[in-house]
Write an enzyme that holds these catalytic residues in place. Structure first.
Site, PDB file in Angstrom:
ATOM      1  N   GLU A   9       0.821  -1.200   0.000  1.00  0.00           N
ATOM      2  CA  GLU A   9       0.000   0.000   0.000  1.00  0.00           C
ATOM      3  C   GLU A   9       0.859   1.255   0.000  1.00  0.00           C
ATOM      4  O   GLU A   9       1.969   1.267   0.519  1.00  0.00           O
ATOM      5  CB  GLU A   9      -0.915   0.015   1.232  1.00  0.00           C
ATOM      6  CG  GLU A   9      -1.973  -1.069   1.143  1.00  0.00           C
ATOM      7  CD  GLU A   9      -2.848  -1.150   2.365  1.00  0.00           C
ATOM      8  OE1 GLU A   9      -4.065  -1.224   2.193  1.00  0.00           O
ATOM      9  OE2 GLU A   9      -2.329  -1.133   3.492  1.00  0.00           O
ATOM     10  N   CYS A  23       3.521   8.455   1.228  1.00  0.00           N
ATOM     11  CA  CYS A  23       4.011   7.476   2.189  1.00  0.00           C
ATOM     12  C   CYS A  23       4.115   6.145   1.445  1.00  0.00           C
ATOM     13  O   CYS A  23       3.111   5.648   0.931  1.00  0.00           O
ATOM     14  CB  CYS A  23       3.018   7.393   3.351  1.00  0.00           C
ATOM     15  SG  CYS A  23       3.438   6.137   4.577  1.00  0.00           S
ATOM     16  N   CYS A  78       6.275  -7.104   6.812  1.00  0.00           N
ATOM     17  CA  CYS A  78       7.398  -6.609   7.610  1.00  0.00           C
ATOM     18  C   CYS A  78       7.817  -7.702   8.579  1.00  0.00           C
ATOM     19  O   CYS A  78       6.972  -8.427   9.110  1.00  0.00           O
ATOM     20  CB  CYS A  78       6.979  -5.354   8.391  1.00  0.00           C
ATOM     21  SG  CYS A  78       8.347  -4.570   9.299  1.00  0.00           S
ATOM     22  N   CYS A 121       6.504  -5.624  15.445  1.00  0.00           N
ATOM     23  CA  CYS A 121       6.062  -4.705  16.497  1.00  0.00           C
ATOM     24  C   CYS A 121       4.584  -4.990  16.778  1.00  0.00           C
ATOM     25  O   CYS A 121       3.757  -4.978  15.867  1.00  0.00           O
ATOM     26  CB  CYS A 121       6.257  -3.254  16.068  1.00  0.00           C
ATOM     27  SG  CYS A 121       7.976  -2.882  15.640  1.00  0.00           S
ATOM     28  N   CYS A 146       1.538  -2.736  15.517  1.00  0.00           N
ATOM     29  CA  CYS A 146       1.486  -2.336  14.110  1.00  0.00           C
ATOM     30  C   CYS A 146       0.848  -3.444  13.283  1.00  0.00           C
ATOM     31  O   CYS A 146       1.239  -4.610  13.378  1.00  0.00           O
ATOM     32  CB  CYS A 146       2.901  -2.052  13.609  1.00  0.00           C
ATOM     33  SG  CYS A 146       2.984  -1.697  11.840  1.00  0.00           S
ATOM     34  N   GLY A 165       6.724  -2.184   5.881  1.00  0.00           N
ATOM     35  CA  GLY A 165       8.097  -2.665   5.789  1.00  0.00           C
ATOM     36  C   GLY A 165       9.093  -1.864   6.591  1.00  0.00           C
ATOM     37  O   GLY A 165       8.810  -0.758   7.066  1.00  0.00           O
ATOM     38  N   SER A 179      12.356   5.989   7.724  1.00  0.00           N
ATOM     39  CA  SER A 179      11.979   5.676   9.102  1.00  0.00           C
ATOM     40  C   SER A 179      12.405   4.252   9.436  1.00  0.00           C
ATOM     41  O   SER A 179      12.207   3.331   8.654  1.00  0.00           O
ATOM     42  CB  SER A 179      10.452   5.810   9.237  1.00  0.00           C
ATOM     43  OG  SER A 179      10.049   5.574  10.569  1.00  0.00           O
ATOM     44  N   SER A 194      11.915   5.008  15.146  1.00  0.00           N
ATOM     45  CA  SER A 194      10.697   4.629  15.866  1.00  0.00           C
ATOM     46  C   SER A 194      11.091   4.134  17.247  1.00  0.00           C
ATOM     47  O   SER A 194      11.411   2.969  17.441  1.00  0.00           O
ATOM     48  CB  SER A 194       9.956   3.540  15.078  1.00  0.00           C
ATOM     49  OG  SER A 194       9.523   4.076  13.848  1.00  0.00           O
ATOM     50  N   LEU A 195      11.089   5.044  18.201  1.00  0.00           N
ATOM     51  CA  LEU A 195      11.590   4.712  19.544  1.00  0.00           C
ATOM     52  C   LEU A 195      10.492   4.081  20.407  1.00  0.00           C
ATOM     53  O   LEU A 195      10.636   2.974  20.886  1.00  0.00           O
ATOM     54  CB  LEU A 195      12.174   5.964  20.204  1.00  0.00           C
ATOM     55  CG  LEU A 195      13.124   5.663  21.365  1.00  0.00           C
ATOM     56  CD1 LEU A 195      14.385   4.976  20.890  1.00  0.00           C
ATOM     57  CD2 LEU A 195      13.484   6.950  22.119  1.00  0.00           C
ATOM     58  N   HIS A 196       9.441   4.809  20.611  1.00  0.00           N
ATOM     59  CA  HIS A 196       8.228   4.334  21.310  1.00  0.00           C
ATOM     60  C   HIS A 196       8.405   4.030  22.789  1.00  0.00           C
ATOM     61  O   HIS A 196       7.393   3.843  23.493  1.00  0.00           O
ATOM     62  CB  HIS A 196       7.617   3.121  20.612  1.00  0.00           C
ATOM     63  CG  HIS A 196       7.320   3.344  19.161  1.00  0.00           C
ATOM     64  ND1 HIS A 196       6.660   4.461  18.708  1.00  0.00           N
ATOM     65  CD2 HIS A 196       7.615   2.616  18.052  1.00  0.00           C
ATOM     66  CE1 HIS A 196       6.548   4.402  17.386  1.00  0.00           C
ATOM     67  NE2 HIS A 196       7.127   3.302  16.968  1.00  0.00           N
ATOM     68  N   CYS A 229      -0.615   5.543  10.246  1.00  0.00           N
ATOM     69  CA  CYS A 229       0.551   4.796  10.718  1.00  0.00           C
ATOM     70  C   CYS A 229       0.137   3.490  11.364  1.00  0.00           C
ATOM     71  O   CYS A 229      -0.715   3.464  12.253  1.00  0.00           O
ATOM     72  CB  CYS A 229       1.302   5.601  11.767  1.00  0.00           C
ATOM     73  SG  CYS A 229       1.855   7.172  11.176  1.00  0.00           S
TER      74      CYS A 229
HETATM   75  N1  SAH Z   1       9.457   0.032   9.906  1.00  0.00           N
HETATM   76  C1  SAH Z   1       9.652   1.447   9.889  1.00  0.00           C
HETATM   77  C2  SAH Z   1       8.697   2.095   8.937  1.00  0.00           C
HETATM   78  C3  SAH Z   1       7.253   2.076   9.386  1.00  0.00           C
HETATM   79  S1  SAH Z   1       6.933   3.720   9.771  1.00  0.00           S
HETATM   80  C4  SAH Z   1       9.564   1.995  11.285  1.00  0.00           C
HETATM   81  O1  SAH Z   1       9.120   1.278  12.155  1.00  0.00           O
HETATM   82  O2  SAH Z   1       9.986   3.117  11.511  1.00  0.00           O
HETATM   83  C5  SAH Z   1       5.479   3.768  10.518  1.00  0.00           C
HETATM   84  C6  SAH Z   1       5.529   4.500  11.832  1.00  0.00           C
HETATM   85  O3  SAH Z   1       4.262   4.320  12.432  1.00  0.00           O
HETATM   86  C7  SAH Z   1       6.551   3.899  12.780  1.00  0.00           C
HETATM   87  O4  SAH Z   1       7.047   4.876  13.647  1.00  0.00           O
HETATM   88  C8  SAH Z   1       5.686   2.919  13.522  1.00  0.00           C
HETATM   89  O5  SAH Z   1       6.252   2.518  14.742  1.00  0.00           O
HETATM   90  C9  SAH Z   1       4.425   3.712  13.692  1.00  0.00           C
HETATM   91  N2  SAH Z   1       3.267   2.888  13.973  1.00  0.00           N
HETATM   92  C10 SAH Z   1       3.108   1.574  13.736  1.00  0.00           C
HETATM   93  N3  SAH Z   1       1.913   1.150  14.171  1.00  0.00           N
HETATM   94  C11 SAH Z   1       1.288   2.223  14.682  1.00  0.00           C
HETATM   95  C12 SAH Z   1      -0.005   2.432  15.258  1.00  0.00           C
HETATM   96  N4  SAH Z   1      -0.865   1.434  15.380  1.00  0.00           N
HETATM   97  N5  SAH Z   1      -0.306   3.673  15.649  1.00  0.00           N
HETATM   98  C13 SAH Z   1       0.568   4.685  15.494  1.00  0.00           C
HETATM   99  N6  SAH Z   1       1.784   4.558  14.957  1.00  0.00           N
HETATM  100  C14 SAH Z   1       2.149   3.340  14.560  1.00  0.00           C
END
Ligand code: SAH
Length: 405
Positions: free
Chosen positions: A127, A140, A147, A151, A154, A202, A236, A259-261, A378
């Site tokens: 997509e 995007c 992937c 995570c 996601c 991905g 990213s 993507s730290l979180h 996202c």
């Molecule tokens: N794999 C890469 C590219 C994906 S980017 C990465 O992880 O950075 C997509 C961004 O959206 C990342 O920061 C990811 O962690 C975040 N994301 C994934 N699932 C999400 C969700 N359910 N709600 C908000 N952000 C999310």
């Protein structure tokens, strides 16, 4: 998908580790056994010339073809009136195969946000999302079908990795958006793609070679590429440390998003399983090296998940890790994904999180949730949910999960 295998518990149960991906950075070439057909966007201009010469055509025809694709967004031989009629078909066949077929298109925000589901030559589904804002248009894009990073919050991470996309399969997503804009099909008049974010399906840095070549194609001027500014491209990553170092050494001016979180390893080990390999401190060290090498401010992505990672103490810890650094925090209110119990933070918690970061002088923005209604935001790009079942890929995916999933 069945229920999320790592269905998270609310606060306090961070030790419920999800499955650790066994294959974190697939070295398989794009397409594996069934490689996508060669396309001019896979090749530097000199190699396109060689292919054209091999067809018995003058090499400058490579530039003509490239202008059609990168400048006029067409791969249709009948639209190439500057090429001799007899040469159009063979040239297009050799260098402009159709790589992506639109399967489904969804729009919201009055047509200014559009998600396209694409089918690849081997039946994989990916997509891309176009988002038009008053001052810019962001595409995007996906870098992989599925992937392997797993995570748990996601949607893409739940399905595992199907395969890497080729350079041209990545670039074609942007060209398709550019064509819509050039044709005036996006409300707001004709326009151009100004920004590209590798935030679709991905892990871009697990498909390093194809992604890097795609960045080059997107940013080289026509006819080599599309002529988008490097500064307007964001890659990213979950934090693949060696690949971040490699990217820093390319001396590009692209923005790195990490993507730290979570600011602590205990929680990040569960939210971003690759953290078990490269810890928060290592990921941030790589990010600061990237900032030093490129002069670019690193974007720290942090999805705010209610009662999981949105506590005041975590905001303080994050602030202390980032204070004084060339960094900017992008808070993403968690977008809902199927089967997940997690939800976005309460507004008060989000406000307090922002306040504590700002108190330490850390720049912070809250990302809008564009595309939520069409599962285009996202973490919502899953590609299988309500789509027809994909035809089985000729190259079976390397399973990134322990058996039994
Ligand atoms: N794999 C890469 C590219 C994906 S980017 C990465 O992880 O950075 C997509 C961004 O959206 C990342 O920061 C990811 O962690 C975040 N994301 C994934 N699932 C999400 C969700 N359910 N709600 C908000 N952000 C999310």
């Amino acid at each position: 998908m069945s229920a999320s295998p790592t269905a998270p518990e609310p606060a306090g149960r961070h030790e419920t580790a999800g499955p650790v991906p066994l294959v974190l950075a697939s070295r398989r070439p794009a397409g594996g056994r069934g490689r996508p057909p060669r396309h001019l966007a896979d090749l530097p201009l000199a190699e396109r010339r060689a292919v054209v010469a091999g067809l018995g055509q003058p090499p400058f025809r490579a530039s003509q073809l490239s202008r059609h694709f990168f400048g006029r967004y067409t791969d249709q031989p009948e639209e190439m009136s500057d090429l001799p009629q007899a040469a159009r078909g063979p040239l297009a066949q050799a260098l402009l195969p159709r790589l992506l077929t639109p399967e489904r298109e969804l729009a919201c925000d009055g047509g200014t946000t559009r998600k396209t589901l694409w089918r690849t030559f081997d039946g994989a589904l990916v997509e891309s999302v176009l988002m038009r804002y008053p001052d810019r248009v962001t595409m995007c894009v996906s870098s992989q079908a599925g992937c392997g990073m797993a995570c748990p919050f996601c949607a893409t991470g739940q399905a595992g990795l199907t395969r890497n996309l080729s350079t041209a399969e990545i670039v074609a997503q942007v060209v398709a958006g550019a064509r819509l804009l050039a044709d005036g099909e996006v409300p707001g008049g004709t326009g151009r793609v100004s920004n590209v974010v590798f935030m679709g399906m991905g892990e871009p840095l697990a498909n390093y070679a194809s992604v890097l070549a795609a960045v080059r194609r997107l940013t080289e001027p026509v006819p080599d590429g599309m002529g988008i500014s490097q500064r307007s491209v964001t890659v990213s990553t979950v934090g693949l440390v060696p690949a971040i170092a490699r990217l820093a050494a390319e001396r590009l001016s692209v923005t790195l998003a990490v993507s730290l979180h979570a600011p602590d390893d205990e929680l990040r080990d569960t939210l971003v399983p690759v953290n078990r390999r490269w810890k928060v401190a290592e990921v941030l060290a790589a990010a600061w090296d990237y900032a030093a090498a490129t002069g670019r401010r690193v974007s720290i992505e942090y999805a705010l998940i209610r009662d999981i990672n949105d506590q005041a103490w975590r905001a303080d810890l994050l602030g202390s890790l980032l204070a004084g650094r060339l960094a900017h925090v992008n808070l993403i209110p968690l977008n809902p994904t199927p089967g997940s119990k997690w939800t976005a933070s309460r507004p008060a918690a989000q406000r307090e999180f922002v306040r504590r970061l700002e108190a330490r002088g850390v720049p912070v923005t809250v990302r809008d949730t564009r595309g939520r209604e069409i599962d285009g935001a996202c973490g919502q790009l899953a590609a299988s949910a309500s789509a027809p079942a994909p035809t089985p890929s000729p190259a079976p995916a390397p399973t990134p999960f322990p058996a039994g999933r």
